[in-house]
Scaffold this motif. Structure first.
Motif, PDB file in Angstrom:
ATOM      1  N   GLU A 188      32.323  48.765  -1.102  1.00 25.68           N
ATOM      2  CA  GLU A 188      32.204  50.035  -1.636  1.00 25.68           C
ATOM      3  C   GLU A 188      33.625  51.265  -2.090  1.00 25.68           C
ATOM      4  O   GLU A 188      33.907  50.744  -0.738  1.00 25.68           O
TER       5      GLU A 188
ATOM      6  N   HIS B  73      31.207  49.439  -6.581  1.00 33.27           N
ATOM      7  CA  HIS B  73      30.730  48.694  -5.621  1.00 33.27           C
ATOM      8  C   HIS B  73      30.662  47.600  -5.999  1.00 33.27           C
ATOM      9  O   HIS B  73      30.050  46.579  -7.086  1.00 33.27           O
TER      10      HIS B  73
ATOM     11  N   GLU C 131      29.986  57.487  -3.553  1.00 33.37           N
ATOM     12  CA  GLU C 131      30.428  56.223  -4.237  1.00 33.37           C
ATOM     13  C   GLU C 131      30.248  55.930  -5.607  1.00 33.37           C
ATOM     14  O   GLU C 131      29.577  56.505  -6.431  1.00 33.37           O
TER      15      GLU C 131
HETATM   16 MG    MG Z   1      25.937  50.775  -3.890  1.00 31.14          MG
END
Ligand code: MG
Ligand code: ATP
Length: 569
Positions: A209, A410, A407
């Motif tokens: 990530e 990814h 985040e």
């Molecule tokens: Mg994810």
């Protein structure tokens, strides 16, 4: 852009229902407007920023050799039935039927569609490697949409999918994307980290990530203070302590603990530390019953690790209170492992305690000086907690530090999961049909905008990195409508900036300087130039960078050089 032709929709008041800074500032700056939970429009100002993010992403994906295409939001159920995800995906998948009662969903991700494209378009190893990407709208019916476009239901993602003949080639495609992501996040001008991660519902093994560091981040990430180790806390192992457990020192007693339901209340009430107490959580078991998860009072449950234990329902669900009371005959505040009649998993560090405090399985009572092996059986121990700062790094080098992150990207190695289930084959060099190895690579394009604000703001508003700013430069003329001198200087400078290809905003509204300045600060324009009659007569203009404490007077003759200097790109 001239203010008089633009829809500048700034708000003075902080919207009450916006919990985090980026959400507040996006509403106040007039970037987005809400229609329903997790559903937003992007106003012209916000869209300018979104387009900058997309532009950088597109340039770097193209440069890395990926090919842009565009896939539909509306996805037929048949494809999801083929991959098996029609049944596996939870309520985040928005399912619907069309007028002919044909089942479909609004795409939360596009593995099924891309695999369908691949199996029709690509037949031979000669057409590999290939990496297709799109920048497109996703829909996920999030249980708790919040923080504006940070966690919305409809959002824009860049998603890319690579196809390769074997594992080694998939690894090369993954490494190319890894490097492209580094360039993308560098160009955004954000402080970020790449960390190893769990693969979640998408499937596959290796994954990383990309997190923008910000205190408000929903994720915790763990770093070693002495090595390159960095991972989402969800995945970090907390090994069993090496030391022997201390021998019991005192006899177990039952004590009254009225009203002490939390670890904090208990520790304060009994005069002990949270480390000395056990926290017993009750989760649903796979067979419909209950299972206990026992931690040290100062530790947090790791939902991923606990969900993987034998007999525990996966994904992990903490049990409903009514079910706990019904099966255990006792409420959550005073449950403990001693005399408990359901399976229990005890975290390694909780299993290490002696003379501990725990619930007595009687209303308003706890046990003190309880001991494993003496007062009950030896525990079944496992790693079920989140690591904390100071824990040893799993690579054996140094200690962990914990930071919070958002985040924003990814990347995964999917392997053959979708090519196998959906029968997507290519002919290899020997003419044999083989399942290609896939990778998939997401960037939360809309989320990047919010993350950039979380990381870059002050009490006056947003501070855009130059590369993401809706306008790079604001021209604020004082008395534009009254002074020909000012109007002429501002218009000329505006035109020369535009011919130099700059995104420049001319605030030609008949407003007091203070009002103009605060609007430009709120919307985060990184550079500001002010023309006033007094200044122009002295052959000067004023400049202030958005992060500068004060403005500076500069000679008018230097205006051209100055433009070159601030835009170093
Ligand atoms: Mg994810
Ligand atoms: P999260 O853990 O935040 O729910 P995810 O793991 O479900 O994200 P992916 O499937 O990896 O997300 O999607 C790729 C990217 O899309 C994420 O890294 C994130 O930046 C973005 N994203 C995912 N869900 C949302 C959402 N509800 N709103 C905005 N962006 C999102």
């Amino acid at each position: 852009m001239r203010a008089s032709r633009f829809h500048l929709a700034t708000l003075k008041e902080t919207p009450v229902d916006a919990e985090i800074v980026s959400h507040q500032l996006m509403l106040r700056a007039g970037m987005i407007r809400r229609h329903a939970a997790g559903i937003y429009s992007w106003l012209p100002l916000g869209l300018r920023v979104l387009r900058k993010v997309e532009h950088i992403v597109r340039q770097e994906m193209d440069r890395a050799g990926a090919l842009e295409l565009l896939m539909p939001s509306f996805q037929p159920a048949e494809l999801w039935q083929e991959s098996g995800r029609w049944d596996q995906f939870g309520p985040e998948l928005l399912r619907l039927a069309d007028r002919h009662q044909r089942d479909a969903c609004i795409g939360p991700t596009h593995e099924e569609i891309i695999t369908d494209i691949f199996r029709r378009e690509v037949n031979s190893y000669r057409q590999l490697p290939v990496n297709f990407y799109q920048i497109q709208t996703k829909f996920r019916d999030e249980i708790r949409p919040r923080f504006g476009i940070m966690r919305s239901r409809e959002f824009i993602m860049k998603d890319a999918y690579s196809f390769d003949l074997d594992q080694a080639a998939m690894q090369r495609a993954y490494d190319i994307m890894d490097r492209a992501y580094v360039r993308i996040f560098d160009r955004f001008g954000l402080d970020y980290r790449a960390v190893s991660a769990d693969s979640g519902a998408i499937g596959g093994s290796t994954s990383q990530e990309f997190h923008v560091l910000a205190d408000s981040g929903e994720d915790a990430i763990a770093f070693s203070d002495q090595s390159e180790f960095a991972a989402n806390i969800e995945t970090v192992e907390a090994p069993a302590p090496a030391a022997e457990r201390a021998a019991p020192a005192a006899a177990m007693e039952t004590v009254d603990t009225p009203g002490m339901n939390t670890i904090e209340e208990l520790a304060a009430g009994l005069g002990v530390t949270a480390q000395q107490c056990l926290k017993t959580l009750i989760a649903d078991a796979e067979d419909g019953g209950l299972v206990a998860l026992v931690l040290r009072g100062d530790h947090e449950l790791n939902v991923l690790k606990a969900g993987q234990l034998d007999g525990v329902a996966n994904p992990l669900r903490l049990a409903q209170r009514e079910k706990i009371v019904e099966i255990l005959g006792n409420d959550i505040g005073s449950i403990g492992p001693i005399g408990l009649d359901i399976p229990a998993f005890v975290d390694f560090s909780a299993a290490q305690l002696s003379d501990f405090v725990c619930g007595a399985n009687q209303h308003d009572k706890h046990l003190i000086n309880a001991n494993w092996g003496r007062d009950c059986d030896e525990p079944v121990s496992a790693d079920i907690r989140n690591v904390v700062a100071g824990d040893p790094s799993p690579d054996g080098k140094g200690q962990l530090k914990i930071l919070r992150g958002i985040e924003v990207g990814h990347i995964f190695q999917l392997g053959q999961k979708y090519s196998e289930t959906m029968q997507a084959t290519v002919l290899d060099e020997q003419g044999k049909a083989t399942y290609p190895f896939m990778g998939c690579y997401g960037i939360g394009v809309t989320r990047v905008v919010a993350a950039a604000i979380e990381q870059n703001h002050d009490e006056h508003g947003i501070i855009w990195p130059d590369t993401l700013a809706p306008f790079q430069l604001a021209i604020c003329p004082i008395n534009y409508h009254k002074s020909d001198l000012v109007k002429q200087a501002a218009d000329e400078f505006y035109d020369s900036c535009r011919s130099a290809g700059r995104d420049v905003f001319l605030d030609d509204r008949p407003l007091r300087p203070g009002v103009m300045f605060s609007d430009m600060e709120l919307i985060g324009v990184p550079h500001r130039v002010v023309f006033s009659e007094r200044g122009l007569k002295a052959q000067q203009f004023e400049y202030k960078g958005r992060r500068d404490a004060s403005a500076q007077e500069l000679p008018l003759a230097d205006l051209g050089d100055f433009l070159q200097r601030i835009f170093t790109d």
